[in-house]
Design a protein around this motif. Structure first.
Motif, mmCIF file in Angstrom:
data_model
loop_
_atom_site.group_PDB
_atom_site.id
_atom_site.type_symbol
_atom_site.label_atom_id
_atom_site.label_comp_id
_atom_site.label_asym_id
_atom_site.label_seq_id
_atom_site.Cartn_x
_atom_site.Cartn_y
_atom_site.Cartn_z
ATOM 1 N N LYS A 1 43.261 36.660 41.099
ATOM 2 C CA LYS A 1 44.659 36.918 41.476
ATOM 3 C C LYS A 1 44.877 38.323 42.042
ATOM 4 O O LYS A 1 46.024 38.713 42.292
ATOM 5 C CB LYS A 1 45.563 36.730 40.256
ATOM 6 C CG LYS A 1 45.496 35.354 39.622
ATOM 7 C CD LYS A 1 46.343 34.358 40.368
ATOM 8 C CE LYS A 1 46.474 33.068 39.564
ATOM 9 N NZ LYS A 1 47.351 32.095 40.243
ATOM 10 N N THR B 1 45.693 41.005 44.264
ATOM 11 C CA THR B 1 46.379 40.897 45.553
ATOM 12 C C THR B 1 45.681 41.708 46.651
ATOM 13 O O THR B 1 45.793 41.361 47.832
ATOM 14 C CB THR B 1 47.852 41.322 45.443
ATOM 15 O OG1 THR B 1 47.933 42.602 44.836
ATOM 16 C CG2 THR B 1 48.651 40.312 44.651
ATOM 17 N N LEU C 1 43.067 39.304 47.825
ATOM 18 C CA LEU C 1 43.683 38.192 48.559
ATOM 19 C C LEU C 1 44.250 38.658 49.901
ATOM 20 O O LEU C 1 44.185 37.928 50.895
ATOM 21 C CB LEU C 1 44.772 37.541 47.702
ATOM 22 C CG LEU C 1 44.256 36.839 46.432
ATOM 23 C CD1 LEU C 1 45.423 36.501 45.503
ATOM 24 C CD2 LEU C 1 43.467 35.584 46.773
ATOM 25 N N SER C 2 44.776 39.879 49.924
ATOM 26 C CA SER C 2 45.274 40.415 51.197
ATOM 27 C C SER C 2 44.150 40.533 52.209
ATOM 28 O O SER C 2 44.320 40.202 53.394
ATOM 29 C CB SER C 2 45.896 41.794 50.988
ATOM 30 O OG SER C 2 47.162 41.687 50.419
ATOM 31 N N ILE D 1 41.476 38.771 52.337
ATOM 32 C CA ILE D 1 41.148 37.410 52.783
ATOM 33 C C ILE D 1 42.104 36.981 53.901
ATOM 34 O O ILE D 1 41.679 36.439 54.929
ATOM 35 C CB ILE D 1 41.205 36.435 51.583
ATOM 36 C CG1 ILE D 1 39.984 36.637 50.686
ATOM 37 C CG2 ILE D 1 41.290 34.982 52.058
ATOM 38 C CD1 ILE D 1 40.019 35.874 49.371
ATOM 39 N N GLY D 2 43.395 37.268 53.702
ATOM 40 C CA GLY D 2 44.365 36.925 54.740
ATOM 41 C C GLY D 2 44.159 37.722 56.010
ATOM 42 O O GLY D 2 44.214 37.188 57.121
ATOM 43 N N GLU D 3 43.874 39.023 55.840
ATOM 44 C CA GLU D 3 43.693 39.889 57.010
ATOM 45 C C GLU D 3 42.450 39.509 57.806
ATOM 46 O O GLU D 3 42.396 39.687 59.026
ATOM 47 C CB GLU D 3 43.611 41.347 56.560
ATOM 48 C CG GLU D 3 44.972 41.908 56.147
ATOM 49 C CD GLU D 3 44.859 43.119 55.238
ATOM 50 O OE1 GLU D 3 43.723 43.590 55.003
ATOM 51 O OE2 GLU D 3 45.904 43.568 54.738
ATOM 52 N N LEU E 1 40.654 31.449 46.957
ATOM 53 C CA LEU E 1 42.047 31.898 47.097
ATOM 54 C C LEU E 1 42.677 32.018 45.714
ATOM 55 O O LEU E 1 41.983 31.916 44.705
ATOM 56 C CB LEU E 1 42.814 30.900 47.980
ATOM 57 C CG LEU E 1 42.172 30.588 49.341
ATOM 58 C CD1 LEU E 1 42.954 29.504 50.063
ATOM 59 C CD2 LEU E 1 42.056 31.841 50.192
ATOM 60 N N ASP E 2 43.983 32.211 45.677
ATOM 61 C CA ASP E 2 44.640 32.393 44.372
ATOM 62 C C ASP E 2 44.624 31.128 43.530
ATOM 63 O O ASP E 2 44.482 31.178 42.317
ATOM 64 C CB ASP E 2 46.082 32.890 44.556
ATOM 65 C CG ASP E 2 46.929 31.948 45.409
ATOM 66 O OD1 ASP E 2 46.373 31.259 46.287
ATOM 67 O OD2 ASP E 2 48.152 31.911 45.202
#
Lengths: 97, 175
Positions: B14, B16, B19-20, B22-24, B58-59
């Motif tokens: 979790k 962030t 996870l950020s 991963i998104g970027e 992912l989360d």
């Protein structure tokens, strides 16, 4: 597709729903931003809350994946996988999803 | 992490910042990338196993951005809920996770991946970004009980490093 079941027997996955999706977003973004991100995605998807079917939930999730915020994209993809998994496993187990 | 002076455990899944990244890195959209696909397929062949996966954790789900040998309900969903995944253990520990016989493994034996898909063996290793975040797991799996040698784990780590290089190079090209 109506969301008539709530849990896959024996495997513990709850039916993905709007409340759980917004809660997941809130864990990443905080409650206020999560609500805004969800409402914005629903609007872009042309879905009027409350979101009551897996199909419409998926439409909102796809909009989340297109967000310019990395964490929103992550939450959207997570939700899409969970929807796909729930649906596929339910069908395999002979249930309506 | 301390909360009210009490040491608490923060779940890396979790995190962030992780996870950020991963998104970027665009890892929420990247599917069927041919070079990553080839890497997953090559690893499966090298280990003489049916399944090779580049799994982004992912989360709440694991997302297969490249895979070979994954079909049925798992393949159709492009991943699984994170609580069923072997790969979550790689992210949580930031280290290799090896299961020789999942049917008797205390953490994995009840997963639908074991009970329905019949997975028995698994070896996964962290895919660590240049920023130090564990993005997911590069893994191989099969339906027969099997052990993994240290030489094989060294090879698996090389595959994971190559996967991260591909992911980061691709992102640099897009940026």
């Amino acid at each position: 597709v109506a969301t008539t079941t709530t849990r896959i027997p024996g495997y513990g996955q709850d039916l993905p729903c709007e409340d759980s999706a917004v809660q997941s977003l809130a864990e990443l973004l905080g409650a206020d931003l999560a609500q805004r991100a969800w409402a914005s995605a629903a609007e872009r998807a042309g879905v009027r809350p409350p979101v009551e079917t897996l199909d419409t939930l998926g439409e909102v999730a796809r909009e989340l994946v297109l967000s310019d915020r990395p964490l929103v994209r992550v939450a959207g993809r997570s939700l899409l996988v969970r929807i796909g998994s729930y649906r596929a496993l339910s069908l395999m187990l002979g249930k309506t999803a | 992490m301390k909360l009210n002076g009490i040491e608490t455990w923060a779940d890396p899944i979790k995190d962030t910042a992780r996870l950020s990244e991963i998104g970027e890195l665009g890892l929420t959209e990247l599917t069927d990338d041919p070079e990553l696909q080839a890497l997953a397929a090559d690893a499966a062949v090298a280990f003489n196993l049916p399944i090779g996966v580049v799994s982004i954790v992912l989360d709440e789900s694991q997302y297969f951005i490249a895979r070979t040998g994954v079909d049925g309900w798992v393949g159709g969903a492009d991943g699984t809920p994170v609580e069923w995944s072997f790969c979550r253990n790689v992210v949580r520990s930031a280290s290799d996770f090896v299961v020789e016989d999942a049917t008797v493994h205390p953490v994995m034996k009840d997963s639908p991946l074991v009970k329905l898909e019949g997975l028995a063996c698994y070896a996964g290793t962290p895919m660590v970004s240049s920023n130090g975040h564990v993005l997911g797991s590069f893994c191989v799996k099969g339906k027969e009980v099997r052990s993994f040698s240290e030489d094989e784990m060294v090879l698996l780590r090389e595959y994971a490093a190559r996967a991260v290089r591909l992911i980061e190079d691709r992102r640099r090209q897009v940026a």
